[in-house]
Scaffold this active site. Structure first.
Site, mmCIF file in Angstrom:
data_model
loop_
_atom_site.group_PDB
_atom_site.id
_atom_site.type_symbol
_atom_site.label_atom_id
_atom_site.label_comp_id
_atom_site.label_asym_id
_atom_site.label_seq_id
_atom_site.Cartn_x
_atom_site.Cartn_y
_atom_site.Cartn_z
ATOM 1 N N GLU A 140 -10.768 -32.516 5.450
ATOM 2 C CA GLU A 140 -10.157 -33.739 5.301
ATOM 3 C C GLU A 140 -9.647 -34.243 6.698
ATOM 4 O OE1 GLU A 140 -6.808 -33.843 2.859
ATOM 5 O OE2 GLU A 140 -7.818 -32.323 1.305
ATOM 6 N N GLU A 189 -5.201 -26.277 1.370
ATOM 7 C CA GLU A 189 -3.738 -26.250 2.145
ATOM 8 C C GLU A 189 -2.864 -25.713 1.341
ATOM 9 O OE1 GLU A 189 -2.470 -30.492 2.776
ATOM 10 O OE2 GLU A 189 -4.170 -30.692 4.125
HETATM 11 C C1 BG6 Z 1 -3.691 -33.507 2.361
HETATM 12 C C2 BG6 Z 1 -3.997 -33.024 0.872
HETATM 13 O O1 BG6 Z 1 -2.336 -32.722 2.570
HETATM 14 O O2 BG6 Z 1 -3.577 -34.802 2.578
HETATM 15 C C3 BG6 Z 1 -4.654 -34.284 -0.167
HETATM 16 O O3 BG6 Z 1 -5.127 -31.962 0.847
HETATM 17 C C4 BG6 Z 1 -3.584 -35.518 0.238
HETATM 18 O O4 BG6 Z 1 -4.437 -33.796 -1.356
HETATM 19 C C5 BG6 Z 1 -3.795 -35.932 1.909
HETATM 20 O O5 BG6 Z 1 -4.068 -36.553 -0.273
HETATM 21 C C6 BG6 Z 1 -3.238 -37.088 2.330
HETATM 22 O O6 BG6 Z 1 -2.004 -37.012 1.833
HETATM 23 P P1 BG6 Z 1 -1.146 -38.160 1.160
HETATM 24 O O7 BG6 Z 1 0.408 -37.682 0.794
HETATM 25 O O8 BG6 Z 1 -1.270 -39.387 1.921
HETATM 26 O O9 BG6 Z 1 -1.699 -38.311 -0.185
#
Ligand code: BG6
Length: 467
Positions: free
Chosen positions: A366, A165
């Site tokens: 993700e 990201e």
């Molecule tokens: C992504 C990241 O932005 O989203 C992760 O690569 C992150 O590191 C995930 O944990 C979820 O976001 P958040 O802010 O809910 O932890």
């Protein structure tokens, strides 16, 4: 036209799950590890630090066994730069190398393909002190670190991703502990990361004939708020700056023209050093890994009009540049309890858009739902909301495949509960519950959530059984 005939998921589809080192490992100062920017950053009020996290460092065998029980074909995790080179550019820490050798061997023992991210938000603090990504020397430190990884793990790791990201680090640095107040400085940092990535991809190809490497940005389609041409044009601008800048660079080695124009209009153009252009051209992605949680919506943002939505600490909200676009709520989409809009069809649209632009195989690194799970008295975690979210996204993945998109892997965030970027441990994403709260470490035991059993069936049926 809607394609209702589902093609099956390909044979050998990589069903897995995802984590990142600083959010899952803990042991922040053990095994010779140096501090990263995450270990020293100012935490949002009321959230826990990353010192213990899910304590995966001490539980990795148990965790991998649980992944194997779910039937994981692959596991996407990141390596902590500060375990390998504690101060970022100095001596190699053999204990850190050993930890990841052990983890990789454990995965391979269970026929789980390691999918490695080189760098996930955790720059060594020692490099940050020397200017971080403002400093071009960080490019050399990054490339050297990558070379170490390719040399030490290249015989066992086939799939690599460079920087997790990068686009969110640039757009929402505050959430992640990076960035700068000046837009030009921020995009100069971005340029340095792009040069570093291109070099790393080239080195990977030079060193490892069989390996595949790609970027791992967060890519999600941006919709116009209305069908007014002004809003449609605003959406095109935000898509260019948020999405295509990163993928045009990783695939074609050049800046997206519209993103470049936005930077130019904001006096934020990066300076090129001699040789950068050639370096950027020489770095070629083999596949595109992308993270997708939700889509975005923007409207036109006339210059001089007061802003309605200030920049927030949340990576999915609050972007705006006068004269170009400003992010607004979609209006028709449901939201998670943490306020993220839920848009499964947006995943199909995004995957098609990426594939039609770049024609490279795609891997989702993700996707998932953060919620405050409850460990109930019957010793279970009934996370039907997560199952619902994942089911709907998998259905749309299958439709994207039916549309002709070459999608070869899916790694929901997260394999196991871990610490959110800025919402502490209370915002959970895992299939496996970790028994701790923000400020009480309890026994850190692992509990299979309802989604664990559900995902196990999904994998066993190669995506056919989503009930
Ligand atoms: C992504 C990241 O932005 O989203 C992760 O690569 C992150 O590191 C995930 O944990 C979820 O976001 P958040 O802010 O809910 O932890």
């Amino acid at each position: 036209m809607s394609n209702t005939k589902h093609k099956a998921f390909p044979e050998h589809f990589l069903w897995g799950g995802s984590t990142s080192a600083y959010q899952v490992e803990g042991a922040w100062n053990e095994g010779g590890k140096g501090p990263s920017v995450q270990d020293v950053k100012q935490l949002p009020e009321g959230t826990s630090d990353f010192k213990v996290a899910a304590d995966h460092y001490h539980h990795y065998q148990e965790d991998v066994a649980l992944m194997a029980e779910m039937g994981f074909k692959s596991y996407r995790f990141s390596i902590a730069w500060t375990r390998i080179v504690p101060d970022g550019d100095g001596a190699i820490n053999e204990e850190g190398i050993q930890f990841y050798q052990n983890l990789i061997d454990e995965l391979l023992k269970h026929q789980i393909e390691p999918v490695v991210t080189v760098y996930h938000f955790d720059l060594p603090a020692a490099l940050e002190e020397k200017g971080g990504w403002d400093n071009r020397e960080t490019i050399d430190a990054f490339v050297r670190y990558c070379d170490i990884l390719f040399d030490r793990f290249g015989d066992k790791v086939k799939y690599w991703q460079t920087i997790n990201e990068q686009n969110m680090m640039i757009l929402s640095g505050a959430a992640i502990g990076t960035g700068s107040d000046s837009m030009q400085k921020t995009y100069q940092q971005n340029h340095h990361m792009l040069v570093a990535q291109a070099k790393a991809m080239k080195h990977c190809h030079d060193k490892l004939a069989e390996a595949k490497i790609g970027p791992a940005p967060n890519i999600s389609i941006t919709y116009p708020k209305t069908n007014k041409p002004e809003d449609i044009q605003a959406a095109q601008c935000f898509n260019a700056l948020r999405n295509w800048l990163y993928l045009d660079m990783a695939v074609y080695g050049r800046y997206n023209h519209q993103a470049w124009a936005i930077l130019e209009a904001n006096d934020a153009l990066p300076t090129f050093e001699p040789g950068d252009e050639e370096v950027l051209k020489a770095g070629k992605a083999d596949f595109i890994a992308f993270n997708y949680y939700t889509s975005g919506t923007v409207e036109a943002y006339p210059v001089g009009e007061a802003t309605t939505d200030e920049k927030t600490a949340d990576q999915q909200k609050g972007q705006g540049i006068p004269g170009f676009f400003r992010q607004v709520p979609h209006g028709d989409l449901e939201k998670t309890e943490f306020g993220w809009e839920i848009d499964p069809i947006g995943l199909r649209i995004t995957a098609n858009e990426i594939y039609s632009r770049y024609a490279l195989p795609l891997m989702i690194t993700e996707n998932g739902l953060g919620g405050r799970d409850t460990f109930t008295e019957d010793g279970k975690v009934h996370d039907d909301y997560r199952i619902h979210y994942l089911r709907e996204h998998i259905e749309q993945m299958q439709l994207a495949i039916s549309d002709g998109v070459e999608l070869f892997g899916y790694h929901p965030w997260s394999a196991i509960d871990l610490i959110s970027t800025h919402e502490g441990f209370r915002k959970r994403y895992g299939f496996i519950y970790v028994n701790r709260s923000d400020f009480d470490l309890k026994d850190l035991s692992r509990i299979r959530k309802d989604s664990f059993y559900w995902y196990k069936d999904v994998i066993a049926s190669n995506g056919e059984n989503l009930k």
